[in-house]
Design a protein around this motif. Structure first.
Motif, PDB file in Angstrom:
ATOM      1  N   SER A 187      -0.986   8.000   5.586  1.00 25.12           N
ATOM      2  CA  SER A 187      -2.097   7.763   4.662  1.00 25.12           C
ATOM      3  C   SER A 187      -1.903   6.506   3.829  1.00 25.12           C
ATOM      4  O   SER A 187      -2.863   5.787   3.540  1.00 25.12           O
ATOM      5  CB  SER A 187      -2.287   8.970   3.735  1.00 25.12           C
ATOM      6  N   THR A 188      -0.669   6.233   3.451  1.00 21.73           N
ATOM      7  CA  THR A 188      -0.411   5.024   2.658  1.00 21.73           C
ATOM      8  C   THR A 188      -0.805   3.780   3.435  1.00 21.73           C
ATOM      9  O   THR A 188      -1.477   2.883   2.911  1.00 21.73           O
ATOM     10  CB  THR A 188       1.076   4.964   2.269  1.00 21.73           C
ATOM     11  N   ALA A 189      -0.402   3.733   4.695  1.00 23.94           N
ATOM     12  CA  ALA A 189      -0.770   2.585   5.536  1.00 23.94           C
ATOM     13  C   ALA A 189      -2.274   2.545   5.763  1.00 23.94           C
ATOM     14  O   ALA A 189      -2.880   1.458   5.808  1.00 23.94           O
ATOM     15  CB  ALA A 189      -0.030   2.670   6.874  1.00 23.94           C
ATOM     16  N   LEU A 190      -2.908   3.710   5.899  1.00 23.49           N
ATOM     17  CA  LEU A 190      -4.358   3.762   6.105  1.00 23.49           C
ATOM     18  C   LEU A 190      -5.101   3.181   4.912  1.00 23.49           C
ATOM     19  O   LEU A 190      -6.040   2.397   5.073  1.00 23.49           O
ATOM     20  CB  LEU A 190      -4.790   5.204   6.349  1.00 23.49           C
ATOM     21  N   ILE A 191      -4.684   3.560   3.703  1.00 24.53           N
ATOM     22  CA  ILE A 191      -5.326   3.015   2.501  1.00 24.53           C
ATOM     23  C   ILE A 191      -5.184   1.503   2.475  1.00 24.53           C
ATOM     24  O   ILE A 191      -6.142   0.764   2.197  1.00 24.53           O
ATOM     25  CB  ILE A 191      -4.735   3.661   1.233  1.00 24.53           C
ATOM     26  N   GLY A 192      -3.980   1.016   2.788  1.00 23.78           N
ATOM     27  CA  GLY A 192      -3.754  -0.425   2.809  1.00 23.78           C
ATOM     28  C   GLY A 192      -4.607  -1.131   3.842  1.00 23.78           C
ATOM     29  O   GLY A 192      -5.166  -2.206   3.578  1.00 23.78           O
ATOM     30  N   GLN A 193      -4.736  -0.540   5.029  1.00 21.75           N
ATOM     31  CA  GLN A 193      -5.558  -1.137   6.087  1.00 21.75           C
ATOM     32  C   GLN A 193      -7.025  -1.214   5.677  1.00 21.75           C
ATOM     33  O   GLN A 193      -7.679  -2.245   5.868  1.00 21.75           O
ATOM     34  CB  GLN A 193      -5.417  -0.337   7.378  1.00 21.75           C
ATOM     35  N   THR A 253      -4.163  13.319  11.562  1.00 18.43           N
ATOM     36  CA  THR A 253      -3.363  12.540  10.615  1.00 18.43           C
ATOM     37  C   THR A 253      -3.569  11.062  10.945  1.00 18.43           C
ATOM     38  O   THR A 253      -3.869  10.710  12.101  1.00 18.43           O
ATOM     39  CB  THR A 253      -1.863  12.874  10.702  1.00 18.43           C
ATOM     40  N   PRO A 254      -3.418  10.190   9.955  1.00 19.97           N
ATOM     41  CA  PRO A 254      -3.630   8.763  10.213  1.00 19.97           C
ATOM     42  C   PRO A 254      -2.686   8.179  11.260  1.00 19.97           C
ATOM     43  O   PRO A 254      -2.977   7.129  11.838  1.00 19.97           O
ATOM     44  CB  PRO A 254      -3.400   8.126   8.842  1.00 19.97           C
ATOM     45  N   GLN A 270      -2.842   3.356  -7.034  1.00 19.50           N
ATOM     46  CA  GLN A 270      -2.240   2.033  -7.185  1.00 19.50           C
ATOM     47  C   GLN A 270      -2.447   1.175  -5.944  1.00 19.50           C
ATOM     48  O   GLN A 270      -2.510  -0.059  -6.033  1.00 19.50           O
ATOM     49  CB  GLN A 270      -0.748   2.188  -7.506  1.00 19.50           C
ATOM     50  N   LEU A 271      -2.588   1.839  -4.789  1.00 20.45           N
ATOM     51  CA  LEU A 271      -2.813   1.109  -3.540  1.00 20.45           C
ATOM     52  C   LEU A 271      -4.276   0.734  -3.335  1.00 20.45           C
ATOM     53  O   LEU A 271      -4.588  -0.069  -2.452  1.00 20.45           O
ATOM     54  CB  LEU A 271      -2.338   1.955  -2.360  1.00 20.45           C
ATOM     55  N   GLU A 292       1.946  12.600  -8.568  1.00 15.59           N
ATOM     56  CA  GLU A 292       2.628  11.343  -8.257  1.00 15.59           C
ATOM     57  C   GLU A 292       2.119  10.727  -6.961  1.00 15.59           C
ATOM     58  O   GLU A 292       1.926   9.504  -6.873  1.00 15.59           O
ATOM     59  CB  GLU A 292       4.148  11.585  -8.179  1.00 15.59           C
ATOM     60  N   GLU A 293       1.883  11.570  -5.946  1.00 15.10           N
ATOM     61  CA  GLU A 293       1.337  11.050  -4.686  1.00 15.10           C
ATOM     62  C   GLU A 293      -0.062  10.485  -4.888  1.00 15.10           C
ATOM     63  O   GLU A 293      -0.420   9.442  -4.312  1.00 15.10           O
ATOM     64  CB  GLU A 293       1.324  12.152  -3.635  1.00 15.10           C
TER      65      GLU A 293
END
Length: 403
Positions: A190-196, A159-160, A223-224, A216-217
């Motif tokens: 994963s959300t933070a990983l995409i942003g990074q 996992t991230p 969107q990110l 939705e996820e």
């Protein structure tokens, strides 16, 4: 006057899903397509194609290997010499030419944590003599959902929140080698990983796959900054009329999506549905493995799969199970399959291995028959069989010079 100027004439060009009767000018010295209106009849080498079809060189987005070469084996534990690695990659690049592919990305499926920094550097972008150009690596894992692991080894999944992409792949590799990352957006972190990845390595394309994410996820991930879906329908939740999952994102116009048109991974009706959902964002991949081009039967595993593999034609499963490992299909075969399965025209199928992939990957040098792009071409007959492959304005493969 450019004395290296050449012109394909008496041909049909694949342009945005249509076959267009038009001459195509290009420079062998510059290796580029040139504007038609610059030139007249003098000093031009005219090549009569007798009604054949000219397409941009095919782009192979997702291959794990072919003809006995699997990328998880490259430089494994330092056991392979750089010369042997180069020889194997060169062989893959030569095989790709025979299928109309002029550029490709190498996929590394999930391996042990300490193997990524040993394998990925071997896949740095480079050219080969008489071979398709390697454009970098696609890392498919380890940030995948165990419930949708497919043939990936569960023990290697992460996992991230457990490890950063920089530590896992290496910062320099993320800067210079990694061009595509497949991840499951519902995993913790994963959300933070995409942003990074978007902030530090904006050239890296993020694709969603091997995932049980809801619609939705998935939408939040797009969107990110995520841009694509990896082999949609395979190793994702099925499309349901009330809970569409990642597959439902095909209808939003917000992402590209890859499919495997080998007649095994998808029913022809589902392939048709995918192409009609968004013809400009549908991408064909082979997801080929090292058994492509090898005889049918039982074969050993490799860095991704411990068990033995069972090959029947283009279908490969983990021995004794129904788990699909990958395909043995070739990219030109995928194109012909799409025509046969969906009733689309040849140019519409070709768009899914040229223009759409170039757009998805931000590739501005190839993938389209327009002035300024590389003079990389595949010459086809009316049924979509590869007759010749050209790179940089010169013929590098023909049916009589198969590797």
């Amino acid at each position: 006057m450019d004395r290296s100027l050449r012109c394909f004439t008496n041909c049909l060009l694949c342009i945005q899903g249509e076959l267009v009767a038009q001459d195509l000018y290009f420079s062998a010295d510059a290796g580029l397509i040139t504007p038609n209106y610059y030139y007249r009849s003098e000093g031009v080498e005219r090549i009569d194609l007798n009604g054949r079809i000219v397409a941009p060189g095919y782009l192979e987005l997702q291959t794990n290997g072919t003809h006995g070469v699997h990328f998880t084996r490259l430089a494994k534990a330092g056991a392979e010499s750089p010369q042997e690695t180069e020889r194997k990659l060169h062989e893959v690049s030569r095989v790709e030419l025979s299928h109309g592919v002029t550029a490709w990305w190498a996929t590394v499926p999930t391996v042990a944590v300490d193997e990524w920094t040993k394998i990925v550097p071997a896949l740095k972008p480079r050219t080969f003599a008489s071979g398709a150009e390697l454009l970098g690596a696609h890392v498919e894992g380890p940030f995948l959902n165990p419930s949708k692991k497919g043939a990936h080894k569960a023990d290697y999944l992460q996992t991230p929140t457990e490890i950063s992409p920089v530590k896992l792949y290496g910062r320099e590799n993320l800067k210079d080698v990694v061009k595509l990352v497949t991840l499951a957006p519902e995993l913790p972190g994963s959300t933070a990983l995409i942003g990074q990845l978007q902030e530090e390595f904006p050239h890296v394309v993020i694709s969603l796959g091997h995932s049980a994410a809801t619609f939705e996820e998935g939408l939040v991930a797009l969107q990110l900054g995520a841009r694509a879906l990896t082999h949609v329908f395979n190793a994702t939740s099925p499309l349901h009329h009330r809970n569409p999952g990642l597959a439902g994102l095909m209808a939003t116009g917000k992402c590209y999506f890859s499919v495997i048109p080998d007649g095994i991974h998808l029913h022809p009706a589902v392939l048709t549905l995918s192409m009609r959902a968004d013809p400009k964002k549908c991408v064909f991949i082979t997801d080929s493995i090292e058994l492509a081009g090898l005889p049918d039967g039982v074969h050993p595993g490799h860095g991704q799969i411990d068990q033995r593999q069972y090959k029947q034609g283009n279908k490969v499963t983990i021995e004794g199970t129904d788990t699909l490992i990958g395909s043995c299909c070739t990219l030109d075969e995928c194109v012909r399959n799409a025509v046969a399965f969906t009733g689309c025209n040849l140019a519409e199928a070709i768009q899914c291995v040229t223009e759409n992939i170039a757009d998805m990957m931000g590739e501005t040098k190839r993938g389209t028959l327009e002035p300024g792009r590389r003079a990389d071409f595949v010459i086809l007959d009316q049924e979509g069989y590869v007759q010749e492959t050209w790179m940089g304005g010169s013929k590098v493969w023909s049916g009589s010079s198969a590797p």
